[in-house]
Structure formats: C-alpha cells, structure tokens
Design an enzyme around this catalytic site. Structure first.
Site, PDB file in Angstrom:
ATOM      1  CB  THR A  45      -1.126   0.094   1.306  1.00 14.90           C
ATOM      2  OG1 THR A  45      -1.837  -1.076   1.080  1.00 14.90           O
ATOM      3  CG2 THR A  45      -1.806   1.400   1.252  1.00 14.90           C
ATOM      4  CB  THR A  46       3.712   2.181   2.277  1.00 13.55           C
ATOM      5  OG1 THR A  46       2.752   2.377   3.894  1.00 13.55           O
ATOM      6  CG2 THR A  46       4.213   3.658   2.317  1.00 13.55           C
ATOM      7  CE1 TYR A 108     -16.748  -0.649  -6.973  1.00 13.90           C
ATOM      8  CE2 TYR A 108     -17.115  -2.506  -8.241  1.00 13.90           C
ATOM      9  CZ  TYR A 108     -17.029  -1.521  -7.958  1.00 13.90           C
ATOM     10  OH  TYR A 108     -17.804  -0.753  -8.274  1.00 13.90           O
ATOM     11  CE1 TYR A 134      -2.593  -4.328   5.291  1.00 11.67           C
ATOM     12  CE2 TYR A 134      -1.852  -4.338   3.207  1.00 11.67           C
ATOM     13  CZ  TYR A 134      -1.932  -3.419   4.146  1.00 11.67           C
ATOM     14  OH  TYR A 134      -1.908  -2.254   4.343  1.00 11.67           O
ATOM     15  NE  ARG A 139      -4.120   2.283   2.375  1.00  8.68           N
ATOM     16  CZ  ARG A 139      -3.904   3.465   1.427  1.00  8.68           C
ATOM     17  NH1 ARG A 139      -4.876   3.641   0.614  1.00  8.68           N
ATOM     18  NH2 ARG A 139      -3.100   4.430   2.100  1.00  8.68           N
ATOM     19  CE  LYS A 162       0.749  -3.955   6.452  1.00 10.56           C
ATOM     20  NZ  LYS A 162       1.066  -2.844   5.897  1.00 10.56           N
ATOM     21  CB  ILE A 204       4.261  -4.459   7.660  1.00  9.37           C
ATOM     22  CG1 ILE A 204       4.865  -6.867   7.711  1.00  9.37           C
ATOM     23  CG2 ILE A 204       4.458  -4.475   6.386  1.00  9.37           C
ATOM     24  CD1 ILE A 204       3.971  -7.225   6.681  1.00  9.37           C
TER      25      ILE A 204
END
Length: 293
Positions: A45-46, A108, A134, A139, A162, A204
């Site tokens: 993501t980052t 989604y 994850y 999000r 995570k 993380i």
C-alpha cells in the site's frame, strides 16, 4: 515458517518525472538495511502498488531483491481483487526472487468470508514461498474474520497476517485461534506494542520509512523482555505516527522523506501533494523527533 521478527518497512516507491526512481530507491534500501530494518516490503500500500502497472511492479521488486542481496527478507505485495491476477503476480514475484508475499484482501468486490478463504487458498496453492495475509478493511471494505484466519493458518504456505483493522479485540481473538508459529504483525504503527503483548512478533510499518532503527529497536526491546523501554518508545513515537497519517498514506510519509532529502515529493494520481497545514504538522513533528533541523 516465520519470515521475520521485528520491523518490516512498508517501503515507499520513489518517483521522478512519472517513472520509478531507481537511484533513490537504491539509496532508501541501503539506508534501511544499514539502519537495522528486519525486512523490506516492496510494492505494498505504502509503495503505491495500485498505480504501478505489472511491468513496473515486477521490475521494482526485482530491483529490490537484487539490491538487498539477501541481507534481509524481501516481501512483495501481490494482492488483487481478481484472484487470477493475484495468482499471476504471486508466481511472477516468486520467480524473480521474492522471499515472501503480502496479499491484501480483494477490494471492491466485497466477497464473503467463504470467498475470501477460497481466494487465499487458490493463491497459496500456486506458489512455494510463504504468504502473509493482509487485512485492512478501512481501505478494502473487507475484513478477514478471526475464524477465517484460523482456517487459513492451517495452509502450509500461509505463515502470518498483517493486521491493520485497528481493532485490538479482533487481534486478541486471532491470537487465541492460531498457533505460536503463525506470525502476527501489526499494520497499525500506533498499536505495535499492544499487538506484541498478545503474541505478535513484529510490524509491517509505515513510520519505519523515516525511523527504521527506532522501530526495529522498539520491537526487539519488547521481544527481549524490556517492556518498559518498548512502551516508552511507542509513546514517544505517537505524535510522529499521527503526523504520518494526517492525510492518506503514503502522502505524509513521502513528504517526510522529501524533507529528509531522500526522495522527491512525487506521487501517482489520484494521490497528490499534501495540504500546507499538513506539511506544517509533518515538519513540526519531524523537528520534535530530531529528524530534521
């Protein structure tokens, strides 16, 4: 198997004039490793993976693997809302040398827990390297329930999670359900020590982009039994952590790295530069922490 214990940095992807800036990426990787980071997560993501095309994504992970040279594990983000595409990326990243995979929940589509289990099992069956689940429902709109984690933890290629739900009650429930060799990693920088207290083995981390040494040291202090020092470090980091999330990640952390002259403050749309008030708060907390003058 546990891929790592300690701090894994959810590394940013530096850009220059719209392209991945490999010179700056090399500098970041060398600095992270020399600072004592325990693992590198590439294209998560980052790392703005959602706006990298497949070629860029694979090349960035490959460059990371070649630069790190096995000094620490390289864990590649490979998640997708399309199971077939997730399988393709997972296999491609395994083939270019990733040590493990970080697989975000399908976004989604908002699949059921049954669909989620089938999705992860399909990917795990397709590779021969360890995979970290994850969960970041803020999000993706999809949460991995503790019972689903319990079911998935039995797969030989699924080694940990995570957990970025921000829900400590859920983390505690997961910890109740899984064995000690299933790794719990914090995905929330302000909850690292609380997660360690229920059996977690690391994080993380986004804030590790700017304080890799302190993030790793805090976790290892806890794991070695120095709970008081770890607690004090977590509390001291809190204002900086808050600043790193004053706008959506990775906008603030890339701004912070730019202030440290490590990257250019460049993003992939629809992300854009931070507001001036946000930049002022980021700068203030960076100064207070001693990262810039």
């Amino acid at each position: 198997m546990t891929l790592f214990k300690g701090a894994g940095v959810a590394l940013v992807t530096p850009f220059s004039e719209g392209k991945v800036d490999y010179d700056r990426l090399e500098g970041l990787l060398n600095w992270q490793v020399s600072s004592g980071i325990d693992a590198v997560v590439s294209c998560g993501t980052t790392g703005e993976a959602s706006t990298l095309n497949d070629e860029e994504h694979i090349r960035t992970v490959k460059f990371t693997v070649e630069t790190v040279k096995k000094k620490v594990p390289v864990i590649a983000g490979a998640g997708s809302n399309d199971t077939a595409h997730a399988v393709f990326m997972a296999q491609a990243l395994e083939n270019i040398g990733a040590d493990g995979l970080l697989m975000v929940t399908p976004y989604y589509n908002k699949c059921t827990q049954k669909g989620l289990v089938k999705h992860y099992e399909k990917i795990a069956d397709s590779v021969n390297i360890p995979m970290i689940l994850y969960s970041v429902p803020g999000r993706t709109g999809v949460n991995i329930s503790p019972s689903s984690v319990k079911e998935l933890s039995g797969h030989p290629n699924i080694c940990g999670i995570k957990e970025a739900s921000g829900n400590m009650s859920q983390v505690v429930e997961i910890a109740r359900y899984v064995s000690e060799d299933f790794a719990l990693y914090s995905g929330n920088d302000d909850m690292i020590v609380p997660l360690l207290s229920v059996g977690g083995v690391g994080a993380i981390s986004t804030v590790a982009n700017v304080i890799p040494s302190d993030t790793s040291r805090m976790i290892h202090k806890y794991l070695k039994g120095d709970v008081k020092t770890a607690k004090n470090m977590q509390l001291a980091m809190k204002p900086l952590i808050d600043a790193m999330f004053i706008e959506v990640n990775p906008i603030p952390v890339k701004a912070a790295l730019s202030m440290m002259d490590k990257i250019k403050p460049e993003y992939r749309m629809p992300l854009c530069e931070a507001e001036n008030l946000s930049l002022y708060e980021i700068m203030t907390q960076m100064k207070d922490y001693g990262l810039i003058q």
